[in-house]
Design a protein around this motif. Sequence first.
Motif, short mmCIF file in Angstrom:
data_model
loop_
_atom_site.label_atom_id
_atom_site.label_comp_id
_atom_site.label_asym_id
_atom_site.label_seq_id
_atom_site.Cartn_x
_atom_site.Cartn_y
_atom_site.Cartn_z
N ASP A 221 0.84 -1.21 0.00
CA ASP A 221 0.00 0.00 0.00
C ASP A 221 0.87 1.25 0.00
O ASP A 221 0.55 2.25 -0.67
CB ASP A 221 -0.92 0.01 1.23
N SER A 222 1.96 1.20 0.75
CA SER A 222 2.87 2.35 0.78
C SER A 222 3.54 2.55 -0.57
O SER A 222 3.74 3.69 -1.02
CB SER A 222 3.94 2.14 1.87
N TYR A 223 3.87 1.46 -1.22
CA TYR A 223 4.41 1.58 -2.58
C TYR A 223 3.38 2.22 -3.52
O TYR A 223 3.73 2.97 -4.43
CB TYR A 223 4.83 0.21 -3.12
N GLY A 224 2.11 1.91 -3.28
CA GLY A 224 1.06 2.55 -4.07
C GLY A 224 1.04 4.05 -3.88
O GLY A 224 0.83 4.81 -4.84
N GLU A 225 1.31 4.50 -2.65
CA GLU A 225 1.39 5.94 -2.40
C GLU A 225 2.61 6.54 -3.11
O GLU A 225 2.54 7.66 -3.65
CB GLU A 225 1.48 6.21 -0.89
N LEU A 226 3.74 5.81 -3.11
CA LEU A 226 4.90 6.28 -3.84
C LEU A 226 4.60 6.40 -5.34
O LEU A 226 5.07 7.32 -6.02
CB LEU A 226 6.09 5.34 -3.63
N PHE A 227 3.83 5.47 -5.84
CA PHE A 227 3.42 5.48 -7.24
C PHE A 227 2.69 6.78 -7.58
O PHE A 227 2.96 7.43 -8.59
CB PHE A 227 2.51 4.27 -7.49
N GLY A 228 1.77 7.17 -6.71
CA GLY A 228 1.04 8.41 -6.94
C GLY A 228 1.88 9.65 -6.71
O GLY A 228 1.78 10.63 -7.46
N ARG A 229 2.72 9.60 -5.69
CA ARG A 229 3.54 10.76 -5.35
C ARG A 229 4.50 11.13 -6.48
O ARG A 229 4.72 12.30 -6.79
CB ARG A 229 4.32 10.46 -4.06
N HIS A 230 5.08 10.12 -7.11
CA HIS A 230 6.09 10.36 -8.15
C HIS A 230 5.54 10.02 -9.54
O HIS A 230 6.29 9.55 -10.40
CB HIS A 230 7.34 9.54 -7.84
N TYR A 231 4.27 10.27 -9.72
CA TYR A 231 3.64 9.83 -10.96
C TYR A 231 4.27 10.46 -12.20
O TYR A 231 4.35 9.83 -13.25
CB TYR A 231 2.14 10.13 -10.93
N ASP A 232 4.71 11.68 -12.08
CA ASP A 232 5.28 12.36 -13.24
C ASP A 232 6.67 11.85 -13.60
O ASP A 232 7.18 12.16 -14.69
CB ASP A 232 5.34 13.87 -12.99
N ASN A 233 7.28 11.10 -12.70
CA ASN A 233 8.60 10.53 -12.98
C ASN A 233 8.38 9.09 -13.48
O ASN A 233 8.18 8.17 -12.70
CB ASN A 233 9.46 10.54 -11.72
N GLU A 235 10.27 6.85 -14.70
CA GLU A 235 11.23 5.83 -14.27
C GLU A 235 10.91 5.33 -12.86
O GLU A 235 10.89 4.11 -12.62
CB GLU A 235 12.64 6.42 -14.30
N LEU A 236 10.65 6.25 -11.94
CA LEU A 236 10.30 5.83 -10.58
C LEU A 236 8.97 5.10 -10.56
O LEU A 236 8.81 4.11 -9.83
CB LEU A 236 10.25 7.05 -9.66
N ARG A 237 8.04 5.57 -11.36
CA ARG A 237 6.73 4.93 -11.42
C ARG A 237 6.86 3.48 -11.91
O ARG A 237 6.24 2.56 -11.36
CB ARG A 237 5.82 5.73 -12.34
N ALA A 238 7.66 3.28 -12.93
CA ALA A 238 7.86 1.94 -13.47
C ALA A 238 8.53 1.03 -12.44
O ALA A 238 8.22 -0.16 -12.33
CB ALA A 238 8.70 2.01 -14.74
N GLU A 239 9.44 1.60 -11.65
CA GLU A 239 10.12 0.83 -10.62
C GLU A 239 9.13 0.38 -9.54
O GLU A 239 9.19 -0.76 -9.06
CB GLU A 239 11.23 1.66 -9.99
N VAL A 240 8.21 1.25 -9.19
CA VAL A 240 7.19 0.88 -8.21
C VAL A 240 6.33 -0.26 -8.74
O VAL A 240 6.06 -1.23 -8.04
CB VAL A 240 6.31 2.10 -7.84
N VAL A 241 5.88 -0.15 -9.98
CA VAL A 241 5.04 -1.19 -10.56
C VAL A 241 5.78 -2.53 -10.58
O VAL A 241 5.22 -3.58 -10.25
CB VAL A 241 4.60 -0.81 -11.99
N ARG A 242 7.06 -2.49 -10.94
CA ARG A 242 7.86 -3.71 -10.97
C ARG A 242 7.93 -4.35 -9.58
O ARG A 242 7.73 -5.56 -9.43
CB ARG A 242 9.27 -3.41 -11.47
#
Length: 417
Positions: A221-233, A235-242
Amino acid sequence: MIHPMRTAFTLLTSTLLATAATASVGTQPPDSASSAILAVEPEPAWRDAPLEAYRRELFALAFEVASAIPHEPHIKTRSRMQEQVVETALALDQPTSAVAFVRQIDNWRRAHGNAMLAYYWADAGNKEMAQEFLKAAQDELNSAEDWRRDRVRVKIAQTYLLLGQDPQAKLYSTNLVESERGKVEGIAARTASEEDFLSQASELDMMLAMDDQDINKNALDSYGELFGRHYDNEELRAEVVRKVKASSEKLPVFMRLEMLADLAKQALAHDDRETALILVDEAQSFLTDFEWAPRYHVEYWGLVIGLRAKAGDVDTARTLADETLAYYGEKGPGIVNIYRAQALRSLAEAYAAIGDEEKALEVYKLAVEEGFENPNSRPRAEDLSQTLTSMARVSVEPDAVLWTRVRQIAEGLGAPW
């Protein structure tokens, strides 16, 4: 003898505030409970956002129904259902109603309700109001014990993080029971800079390595928050999904589906329908690749269909919704009656997302009747309260027939519970 429903409603109408009349838009439902609300001037900071009168009426009736459940021996159910209405009121930006509801909760969930109000105001940027309700939550913290106390502490810690008061947040987020660990990190992710990403990800990875399903879920769930927080990045978004996909494999299938659904919601919040549809497709694959019990089949198809509609694939969503409703017509009688309304609410919300209010209303009517089938009033009250709050959240207005029916069921609640 005064009917318990009338007693609960008298308490409610004596504490709800007059903003129902001044902040509402639309047509007032017939014989509205809101018409009895006393003209008490609210604190300026508490004023509710404009809201259609029928939606206010729906969650007011939901609280009335929840409050009809007797304290003994059902205080846990009663308070849990009351708290769910508080959540709805806050989701609809109705803090005055939420305050009135919280004050009527009689166990540890009142402390949690005050913490929810503190979090609401911190999230809205009103530090003064947040501090006021933090104090109320802290004053009642001793009313909870074990994991219940920790759940309140987590919400207090989350609020302090939003306020930028990290030392206080740390004080309330240490030595938590396993089920609550990792929840504070999710709020930290909401305010994290890109420079903080690696350190946060490292901490979450350690939580994912633990052999505890609750901790694993909270970390995801926390990773999901990171996904939203850095959505415009990207590379970071893809790393979270992975990481989410790789780490979630040891979790049950339904949790993996829900994680993908949560990421799709984040994509929709950033108006990225293309990414949302990709995530919805992946979530849907769990439904087609695994065998689901009928209650979960309907419930999770409803979740996925609703997200698909919001992502713009309305025609496919409608086809899938009609197929799922037909499936329920075939399999519904085999579902234990206490679970039928829950499944149908998910499908009704999907039709609302499609924009078919007529069909959504039809499914809500079916949910009301299925929830009534149980001979005991406690499950009837649970289902009715949840159906009413669901309709309020997704803006489906009852017609005269349904208003009459839900009030009839509410008035008829009584022994056996």
